[in-house]
Write a protein that holds these residues in place. Structure first.
Motif, PDB file in Angstrom:
ATOM      1  N   GLN A   6       0.737  -1.256   0.048  1.00  0.00           N
ATOM      2  CA  GLN A   6       0.060   0.055   0.056  1.00  0.00           C
ATOM      3  C   GLN A   6       0.919   1.179   0.033  1.00  0.00           C
ATOM      4  OE1 GLN A   6      -3.180  -1.911   3.176  1.00  0.00           O
ATOM      5  NE2 GLN A   6      -3.302   0.286   2.635  1.00  0.00           N
ATOM      6  N   LEU A  22      -2.841   3.810  -3.531  1.00  0.00           N
ATOM      7  CA  LEU A  22      -2.705   2.756  -4.264  1.00  0.00           C
ATOM      8  C   LEU A  22      -2.288   1.416  -3.438  1.00  0.00           C
ATOM      9  CD1 LEU A  22      -1.921   1.732  -7.132  1.00  0.00           C
ATOM     10  CD2 LEU A  22       0.456   2.543  -6.479  1.00  0.00           C
ATOM     11  N   CYS A  23      -3.143   0.423  -4.048  1.00  0.00           N
ATOM     12  CA  CYS A  23      -2.858  -0.926  -3.641  1.00  0.00           C
ATOM     13  C   CYS A  23      -2.195  -1.873  -4.729  1.00  0.00           C
ATOM     14  CB  CYS A  23      -4.121  -1.633  -2.980  1.00  0.00           C
ATOM     15  SG  CYS A  23      -3.816  -3.215  -2.473  1.00  0.00           S
ATOM     16  N   ALA A  24      -1.192  -2.576  -4.630  1.00  0.00           N
ATOM     17  CA  ALA A  24      -0.539  -3.415  -5.497  1.00  0.00           C
ATOM     18  C   ALA A  24      -0.469  -4.945  -4.982  1.00  0.00           C
ATOM     19  CB  ALA A  24       0.675  -2.949  -6.082  1.00  0.00           C
ATOM     20  N   ASP A  26       1.079  -8.952  -6.000  1.00  0.00           N
ATOM     21  CA  ASP A  26       1.788  -9.654  -6.855  1.00  0.00           C
ATOM     22  C   ASP A  26       1.589 -11.199  -6.806  1.00  0.00           C
ATOM     23  OD1 ASP A  26       5.083  -9.411  -5.125  1.00  0.00           O
ATOM     24  OD2 ASP A  26       3.233 -10.340  -4.291  1.00  0.00           O
ATOM     25  N   ARG A  68     -10.122  -0.371 -11.108  1.00  0.00           N
ATOM     26  CA  ARG A  68      -9.282  -1.490 -11.006  1.00  0.00           C
ATOM     27  C   ARG A  68      -8.837  -1.597 -12.725  1.00  0.00           C
ATOM     28  NH1 ARG A  68      -9.637  -7.455  -8.945  1.00  0.00           N
ATOM     29  NH2 ARG A  68      -7.477  -8.311  -8.969  1.00  0.00           N
ATOM     30  N   LYS A  70      -6.116  -2.503 -13.746  1.00  0.00           N
ATOM     31  CA  LYS A  70      -5.016  -3.702 -14.323  1.00  0.00           C
ATOM     32  C   LYS A  70      -5.324  -4.705 -13.091  1.00  0.00           C
ATOM     33  CE  LYS A  70      -1.021  -0.903 -16.099  1.00  0.00           C
ATOM     34  NZ  LYS A  70       0.316  -0.735 -15.887  1.00  0.00           N
ATOM     35  N   GLN A  72      -3.393  -6.225 -11.005  1.00  0.00           N
ATOM     36  CA  GLN A  72      -2.562  -6.170  -9.770  1.00  0.00           C
ATOM     37  C   GLN A  72      -2.714  -5.068  -9.151  1.00  0.00           C
ATOM     38  OE1 GLN A  72      -1.604  -6.094 -13.108  1.00  0.00           O
ATOM     39  NE2 GLN A  72       0.424  -5.052 -13.325  1.00  0.00           N
ATOM     40  N   ASN A  73      -3.284  -3.901  -9.466  1.00  0.00           N
ATOM     41  CA  ASN A  73      -3.741  -2.812  -8.789  1.00  0.00           C
ATOM     42  C   ASN A  73      -5.055  -2.366  -8.505  1.00  0.00           C
ATOM     43  OD1 ASN A  73      -1.060  -2.294  -9.072  1.00  0.00           O
ATOM     44  ND2 ASN A  73      -1.069  -1.033 -11.102  1.00  0.00           N
ATOM     45  N   LEU A  75      -6.973   1.121  -6.788  1.00  0.00           N
ATOM     46  CA  LEU A  75      -6.945   2.528  -6.437  1.00  0.00           C
ATOM     47  C   LEU A  75      -8.300   2.924  -5.616  1.00  0.00           C
ATOM     48  CD1 LEU A  75      -4.925   2.048  -8.574  1.00  0.00           C
ATOM     49  CD2 LEU A  75      -5.373   4.412  -9.290  1.00  0.00           C
ATOM     50  N   CYS A  91      -5.988  -2.464   2.357  1.00  0.00           N
ATOM     51  CA  CYS A  91      -6.064  -3.110   0.993  1.00  0.00           C
ATOM     52  C   CYS A  91      -6.046  -4.638   1.315  1.00  0.00           C
ATOM     53  CB  CYS A  91      -5.273  -2.528   0.076  1.00  0.00           C
ATOM     54  SG  CYS A  91      -5.670  -3.547  -1.578  1.00  0.00           S
TER      55      CYS A  91
END
Lengths: 115, 114
Positions: A6, A22-24, A26, A68, A70, A72-73, A75, A91
């Motif tokens: 985050q 932002l949250c990512a 993997d 969303r 992507k 992987q992300n 927001l 997140c």
């Protein structure tokens, strides 16, 4: 393997300002979630997504928007911050596997203060 | 709306003792999860128990599920100072098609005194 990341970790805003959290992830997870955690109230779901390009409202969606674009992300946006949005935002993501819920993986949160 | 509710709200024990916390919920569920949250960190998944299971173990953790009483318990045996954290149960959100969402209780705050 970072898991769920985050950004930012801390932020102070003035009333009326806007910002994006932002949250990512993997882990190639399908599902992603935004929660807020307030003292004595546990975690409350703001918005969630079951796949790229899809979003849905949770329990407390007012004043927030999400996207969303992507897989992987995920927001979370505050268009016009209010003091009532002072909180810790988490997140999370989870996989999609058959019937029943899957474990959610959480980031370490964004601590947001609105003055 | 809250589905699960933990009890007690706070628990303080000496290191080496066992800690038991309970979760009660309102509607029929397919599964129940327990999470831990250390101060200033995100939640960490501990264990998931399905409705056809009565008991599940993971290391020093033992989880039971009684669907007739709509309750679950988390037992931490031989507690350590590092177990100091808040513990949450999570149940499928009512009317959540496809098990996409869960609802969390307000948690039990456990303090283990060295």
């Amino acid at each position: 393997n970072a898991g769920v990341t985050q950004t930012p970790k801390f932020r102070v805003l003035k009333t009326g300002q806007s910002m994006t959290l932002l949250c990512a992830q993997d882990m190639n997870h399908e599902y992603m979630y935004w929660y807020r955690q307030d003292p004595g109230m546990g975690l409350r779901l703001i918005h969630y997504s079951v796949g790229e390009g899809t979003t849905a409202k949770g329990e407390v969606p007012d004043g927030y928007n999400v996207s969303r674009l992507k897989k992987q992300n995920f927001l979370l946006g505050l268009e016009s911050a209010a003091p009532s949005q002072t909180s810790v935002y988490f997140c999370a993501s989870s996989g999609k596997q058959g019937e029943g819920n899957q474990p959610q993986h959480f980031g370490d949160g964004t601590r947001l203060s609105i003055l | 709306s809250q589905q699960g509710e933990e009890d007690p709200q706070a628990l303080s024990i000496q290191e080496g003792e066992n800690a038991t916390m309970n979760c009660s919920y309102k509607t029929s569920i397919n599964n129940l999860q327990w999470y831990r949250q250390n101060s200033g960190r995100g939640l960490v998944h501990l264990i998931l128990i399905r409705s056809n299971e009565r008991e599940k173990h993971s290391g020093r953790l033992r989880v039971t599920l009684d669907t007739s009483k709509k309750s679950s318990s988390l037992l931490i045996t031989a507690s350590r100072a590092a177990d100091t954290a808040s513990y949450f149960c999570a149940t499928p959100a009512p009317n959540s098609g496809g098990y996409q969402k869960v609802t969390f209780g307000t948690g039990t705050k456990l303090q283990v005194i060295p």
